[in-house]
Design an enzyme around this catalytic site. Structure first.
Site, PDB file in Angstrom:
ATOM      1  CB  SER A  91      -0.910   0.027   1.233  1.00  0.00           C
ATOM      2  OG  SER A  91      -0.173   0.364   2.392  1.00  0.00           O
ATOM      3  CG  ASP A  92       1.347   5.867  -1.368  1.00  0.00           C
ATOM      4  OD1 ASP A  92       2.231   5.996  -0.495  1.00  0.00           O
ATOM      5  OD2 ASP A  92       1.207   6.661  -2.309  1.00  0.00           O
ATOM      6  CD1 TRP A  93       4.176   5.079   5.387  1.00  0.00           C
ATOM      7  CD2 TRP A  93       4.229   3.944   3.472  1.00  0.00           C
ATOM      8  NE1 TRP A  93       5.202   4.151   5.464  1.00  0.00           N
ATOM      9  CE2 TRP A  93       5.258   3.444   4.306  1.00  0.00           C
ATOM     10  CE3 TRP A  93       4.075   3.359   2.220  1.00  0.00           C
ATOM     11  CZ2 TRP A  93       6.118   2.414   3.928  1.00  0.00           C
ATOM     12  CZ3 TRP A  93       4.926   2.333   1.835  1.00  0.00           C
ATOM     13  CH2 TRP A  93       5.925   1.874   2.683  1.00  0.00           C
TER      14      TRP A  93
END
Length: 724
Positions: free
Chosen positions: A254-256
């Site tokens: 995931s992106d953060w």
């Protein structure tokens, strides 16, 4: 640790290190059979800002990620973005990916990947969060500087050797942001509406090449939505296309803060969750990790029978596969960090990516100069700091002002600031080395620069953008196409007193308006060039290096000239009573030069443009079967490199197609008087379009045209041919 577990862990490590390792999938099965449910769930979400847990009792190490894609990020605290204040984590900064793409040289992409991969390996990182290959859709995008331009073929060609280079050092490349993440404003709430043909022809090719040709070991999901599902758990994109059509066997990260729902994350392809903002803890806090969507909520769902374990086993299998490719594969060595070889690599890449856009009267290279006036904040401002996640703590950064003084020791080098961007930029505890505070008014700075131009043989302005908010920066887009900080007034004033001696060096990752372009004889696109920025710019300005870069995106005269000019296209229309903003990619496949060429709109500087200090003569293109050949000769007096570009037109298509599309390029280095024949194989891939109804690529019979040239608007030779 129990004896049998210790023996098993040692066996895993020995097997991974063996040059004739048994089948990894069988080893993964063995490990899966020994993992507890709790251990499996723990593996699929973060334990700190940049790490996720392993299983110590089985010898499975932690996974550690680091931002790229332009250098290995400084260490941060366990639970916060603040710098950990290590004294040995200052890295080499490489040029931004726009510069790499401008080199039009896959060899530079491989060198880049290997070099940054070595630095990540030395720092014991498992995953490098890069490269970025989102398409440059319009020139206001805050992260365009991190990507590879507007053309899917160019991006796809350049990303493959970068990925292979990083992974040859035992570090996973994490190609981002998958996908349709083309602007920063409202990036968490934008829902992209795009037709399938445009999706497959423009926005997927670079990602597909990274996976199917580059063999990428990880992919990062994007923040935005598509078909009303966030792209970090999007069934169509991650399950149907990435893991289905492309057969991706790696890890989706995931992106953060990109995960929003446990059920969707479980079933729609998310494998490793980082940075989730739970319970109002927007910047993270100790023990918040149990609240991640793939943490306790997932474990509770399995224990209650709401969720099965098949998806969990698939996620863990992918993570173990990543481990065998990286942490458990010690044959890759230990890497290198901030060494002379990496500085040389950064400089070579920068040298090849700098673009000479204009050089009336052969003003450049600088020669026989007794006095050089250097103007502009970007001549000394640190540009490795700021910009979001690509901000770096560098061992050193050579400024253009420093480098020009070293390159021309006999000349009088005078500096005037000319404009000010305000306070020095700082991020995550990293501050610029210079105090750039300014007490003079904008008018006084311009007046002082004009006065200093008297008697100067050259006036070189280092302007453009920077990595402050609303410039080239993550999380925000630019607010206007024009240059900030009163630079237009500065250049106009200098043009009046030093017009025939004036050079403008544009430091940016985006196209910018240049209303004074016809008054400035020499214009250079200088990018963000990293640690060796000043040296590389001095190389080109002095003529020690003959410029050979080409623009990877178009410079329109005005924003309204481009394909994205309506509110519904950007920034989108907010749904009534909802947070979701719908953005419509109604320009379809006419992105970048495809739009300008097809609509007959003349840009300021076209895609593929880049001049040289020498000249190149093209012969007539010859087509034999599907092989096209053309001779290129260096007709000037200095050695140089030319990028020969192949474009294809479909004269009789049943659907709207761009007037021409890039389908090949070769960079050739030639001595004065030397000639070489460049050849291209015209494959079906170069002729096809995506038929959304049939869901397949189609080559229609009829007439096609192959164009060979030096830029999209500089075609030297064309050949018609028929496909039956």
């Amino acid at each position: 640790m129990k004896k049998q577990h210790l023996i098993f862990a040692m066996a895993v490590l020995v097997a991974a290190c063996s040059p004739k390792a048994p089948d990894i999938e069988k080893q993964i099965d063995d490990i899966l059979s020994q993992l507890t449910l709790e251990e499996k769930v723990a593996m699929v979400h973060a334990q700190s800002k940049f790490s996720s847990p392993g299983v110590p009792r089985l010898g499975i190490p932690e996974i550690w990620c680091t931002d790229g894609p332009h250098g290995v990020r400084a260490e941060v605290l366990w639970d916060k973005w603040s710098q950990a204040r290590w004294t040995n984590d200052s890295c080499t900064a490489y040029p931004a990916l726009t510069c790499l793409s401008a080199s039009f040289n896959p060899e530079m992409a491989r060198l880049y990947g290997e070099s940054i991969g070595e630095e990540a390996r030395y720092r014991k990182k498992t995953v490098l969060l890069g490269p970025g290959v989102n398409i440059y859709r319009h020139p206001l995008g805050g992260r365009n500087f991190e990507y590879m331009g507007e053309d899917p073929y160019l991006s796809a060609t350049m990303v493959v050797p970068y990925v292979q280079g990083v992974q040859s050092k035992g570090v996973a490349a994490c190609v981002k942001h998958f996908c349709l993440n083309n602007d920063e404003i409202n990036r968490h709430t934008v829902n992209v509406n795009v037709d399938d043909r445009t999706l497959y022809e423009i926005y997927l090719p670079a990602f597909k090449a990274a996976v199917t040709e580059g063999g990428a070991w990880s992919i990062m999901g994007a923040y935005n939505l598509y078909q009303d599902q966030h792209l970090c758990h999007n069934e169509r994109i991650l399950m149907d296309i990435l893991k289905g059509e492309w057969g991706f066997d790696g890890v989706v990260i995931s992106d953060w803060g990109g995960v929003h729902d446990t059920d969707e994350a479980v079933h729609n392809g998310m494998d490793l969750e980082y940075g989730t903002w739970t319970d109002g803890l927007t910047m993270g806090a100790t023990n918040a990790y149990d609240s991640y969507f793939l943490a306790k909520p997932y474990l509770d769902g399995i224990k209650s029978g709401k969720c099965g374990t098949e998806e969990l086993d698939d996620k863990v299998r992918r993570l173990l596969r990543l481990q065998f490719r990286t942490n458990l594969a010690e044959t890759y060595g230990h890497g290198r960090f901030v060494c002379p070889e990496h500085s040389e690599a950064a400089r070579r890449i920068a040298d090849e990516g700098i673009v000479l856009l204009k050089n009336d009267g052969g003003l450049l290279p600088v020669k026989d100069a007794e006095k050089i006036l250097v103007v502009g904040e970007n001549a000394f401002k640190m540009l490795t700091v700021g910009g979001g996640s690509s901000s770096l703590k560098v061992k050193y950064e050579v400024s253009p002002l420093e480098a020009l003084k070293a390159r021309f020791p006999e000349a009088e080098i005078v500096f005037e600031r000319g404009y000010s961007s305000g306070a020095a930029n700082a991020q995550d505890g990293i501050s610029a080395k210079f105090d750039i505070a300014e007490s003079r008014s904008a008018e006084q700075m311009v007046a002082d620069a004009v006065a200093a131009a008297d008697g100067a043989d050259y006036v070189i302005v280092f302007g453009g953008l920077n990595k402050n908010n609303f410039q080239d920066c993550e999380g925000v887009d630019r607010r206007q196409y024009g240059l900030p900080y009163g630079q237009d007034e500065l250049v106009e004033a200098l043009a009046k007193v030093a017009g025939d001696r004036l050079v403008f060096v544009n430091i940016s990752g985006n196209a910018v308006a240049m209303p004074w372009a016809d008054k400035v004889p020499a214009i250079v696109q200088g990018w963000y060039l990293g640690s060796e920025a000043g040296n590389a710019l001095a190389d080109v300005l002095s003529g020690d290096v003959n410029p050979s870069g080409k623009l990877p995106f178009t410079f329109p005269v005005a924003m309204e000239d481009g394909p994205v000019f309506m509110e519904e296209q950007y920034p989108g229309i907010q749904r009534e009573g909802e947070k979701i903003i719908d953005e419509y990619y109604s320009e379809g496949v006419l992105v970048g030069y495809r739009w300008y060429d097809t609509k007959g709109v003349k840009p300021m500087f076209a895609f593929g443009r880049g001049l040289s200090y020498t000249s190149f003569e093209y012969g007539e293109a010859v087509l034999k079967g599907r092989k096209l050949s053309v001779s290129v000769k260096n007709t000037g007096k200095v050695a140089g490199a030319e990028v020969v570009q192949l474009y294809i037109s479909d004269s009789e298509a049943s659907v709207e197609r761009p007037s021409k599309e890039l389908k090949g390029f070769r960079k050739v280095f030639l001595q004065p008087g030397e000639s070489r024949t460049v050849s291209f194989d015209i494959t079906d891939d170069a002729l096809s379009f995506f038929d959304a109804d049939a869901h397949k690529w189609v080559v229609e019979p009829g007439e096609f045209v192959a164009h060979v040239g030096s830029a999209s608007d500089d075609i030297r030779s064309s050949v018609k041919f028929n496909v039956k």
